[in-house]
Design a protein around this motif. Structure first.
Motif, PDB file in Angstrom:
ATOM      1  N   ASP A 130      -5.011 -19.099  18.810  1.00  0.00           N
ATOM      2  CA  ASP A 130      -5.246 -19.797  20.078  1.00  0.00           C
ATOM      3  C   ASP A 130      -6.468 -19.223  20.807  1.00  0.00           C
ATOM      4  O   ASP A 130      -6.700 -19.528  21.959  1.00  0.00           O
ATOM      5  N   GLY A 131      -7.228 -18.359  20.127  1.00  0.00           N
ATOM      6  CA  GLY A 131      -8.419 -17.768  20.736  1.00  0.00           C
ATOM      7  C   GLY A 131      -8.168 -16.447  21.441  1.00  0.00           C
ATOM      8  O   GLY A 131      -9.092 -15.845  21.978  1.00  0.00           O
ATOM      9  N   SER A 132      -6.922 -15.960  21.452  1.00  0.00           N
ATOM     10  CA  SER A 132      -6.587 -14.705  22.155  1.00  0.00           C
ATOM     11  C   SER A 132      -7.383 -13.509  21.658  1.00  0.00           C
ATOM     12  O   SER A 132      -7.619 -12.565  22.410  1.00  0.00           O
ATOM     13  N   HIS A 133      -7.799 -13.537  20.390  1.00  0.00           N
ATOM     14  CA  HIS A 133      -8.542 -12.401  19.824  1.00  0.00           C
ATOM     15  C   HIS A 133      -9.833 -12.123  20.583  1.00  0.00           C
ATOM     16  O   HIS A 133     -10.311 -11.006  20.586  1.00  0.00           O
ATOM     17  N   LYS A 134     -10.385 -13.147  21.231  1.00  0.00           N
ATOM     18  CA  LYS A 134     -11.672 -12.958  21.915  1.00  0.00           C
ATOM     19  C   LYS A 134     -11.571 -11.906  23.011  1.00  0.00           C
ATOM     20  O   LYS A 134     -12.519 -11.160  23.228  1.00  0.00           O
ATOM     21  N   THR A 135     -10.408 -11.841  23.685  1.00  0.00           N
ATOM     22  CA  THR A 135     -10.236 -10.830  24.726  1.00  0.00           C
ATOM     23  C   THR A 135      -9.310  -9.699  24.288  1.00  0.00           C
ATOM     24  O   THR A 135      -9.544  -8.545  24.617  1.00  0.00           O
ATOM     25  N   ALA A 136      -8.244 -10.028  23.528  1.00  0.00           N
ATOM     26  CA  ALA A 136      -7.244  -9.026  23.160  1.00  0.00           C
ATOM     27  C   ALA A 136      -7.664  -8.179  21.963  1.00  0.00           C
ATOM     28  O   ALA A 136      -7.228  -7.042  21.836  1.00  0.00           O
ATOM     29  N   ALA A 137      -8.487  -8.737  21.080  1.00  0.00           N
ATOM     30  CA  ALA A 137      -8.882  -8.016  19.870  1.00  0.00           C
ATOM     31  C   ALA A 137     -10.309  -8.388  19.471  1.00  0.00           C
ATOM     32  O   ALA A 137     -10.537  -8.988  18.430  1.00  0.00           O
ATOM     33  N   PRO A 138     -11.289  -8.038  20.323  1.00  0.00           N
ATOM     34  CA  PRO A 138     -12.678  -8.386  19.991  1.00  0.00           C
ATOM     35  C   PRO A 138     -13.049  -7.810  18.622  1.00  0.00           C
ATOM     36  O   PRO A 138     -12.629  -6.725  18.284  1.00  0.00           O
ATOM     37  N   GLY A 139     -13.786  -8.589  17.860  1.00  0.00           N
ATOM     38  CA  GLY A 139     -14.165  -8.128  16.529  1.00  0.00           C
ATOM     39  C   GLY A 139     -13.250  -8.685  15.449  1.00  0.00           C
ATOM     40  O   GLY A 139     -13.607  -8.676  14.288  1.00  0.00           O
ATOM     41  N   MET A 140     -12.070  -9.153  15.833  1.00  0.00           N
ATOM     42  CA  MET A 140     -11.178  -9.787  14.859  1.00  0.00           C
ATOM     43  C   MET A 140     -11.352 -11.291  14.982  1.00  0.00           C
ATOM     44  O   MET A 140     -11.743 -11.791  16.033  1.00  0.00           O
ATOM     45  N   SER A 141     -11.068 -12.006  13.909  1.00  0.00           N
ATOM     46  CA  SER A 141     -11.173 -13.458  13.963  1.00  0.00           C
ATOM     47  C   SER A 141     -10.102 -14.066  13.074  1.00  0.00           C
ATOM     48  O   SER A 141      -9.569 -13.403  12.196  1.00  0.00           O
ATOM     49  N   PRO A 142      -9.773 -15.344  13.319  1.00  0.00           N
ATOM     50  CA  PRO A 142      -8.719 -15.971  12.528  1.00  0.00           C
ATOM     51  C   PRO A 142      -9.156 -16.170  11.081  1.00  0.00           C
ATOM     52  O   PRO A 142     -10.353 -16.203  10.789  1.00  0.00           O
TER      53      PRO A 142
END
Length: 112
Positions: free
Chosen positions: A59-71
């Motif tokens: 849902d795009g949460s990685h952009k703030t919760a886990a920068p550097g990770m991607s789906p």
């Protein structure tokens, strides 16, 4: 052989014992797989960071919760049910490989 002494109290804090110096571990979204119905030819974005509110999908949460990770984007070849990894520790992403049944996942704090 000489014994090397590591200076104590230097500017760097020691790494946690359980961690290898690799990328950050994803959050455990669930301690079991997510049963889903997949459509052949459709591209899905599997959440690899564990922070999505739309598990097991991104849902795009990685952009703030886990920068550097991607789906992980994947396109199944056939329609049908699948078990997608919820613990984010599978060796066969995005599919469950049973890793969640191990102590590392089952012994971890319960996901929110």
């Amino acid at each position: 052989g000489a014994v090397r002494r590591v200076p104590r109290g230097g500017p760097r804090s020691p790494a946690p014992l359980s961690s290898s110096a690799g990328p950050p571990q994803p959050a455990i979204a669930a301690k079991e797989p997510f049963p889903v119905e997949l459509k052949a030819g459709k591209t899905y974005g599997w959440c690899s960071c564990g922070h999505s509110k739309r598990q097991p999908f991104c849902d795009g949460s990685h952009k703030t919760a886990a920068p550097g990770m991607s789906p992980l984007r994947f396109t199944p070849e056939e329609d049908g049910p699948a078990l997608l990894c919820g613990c984010k520790r599978t060796q066969n992403p995005p599919y469950c490989d049973g890793t969640h049944s191990g102590e590392e996942v089952q012994g971890a704090p319960q996901p929110p």
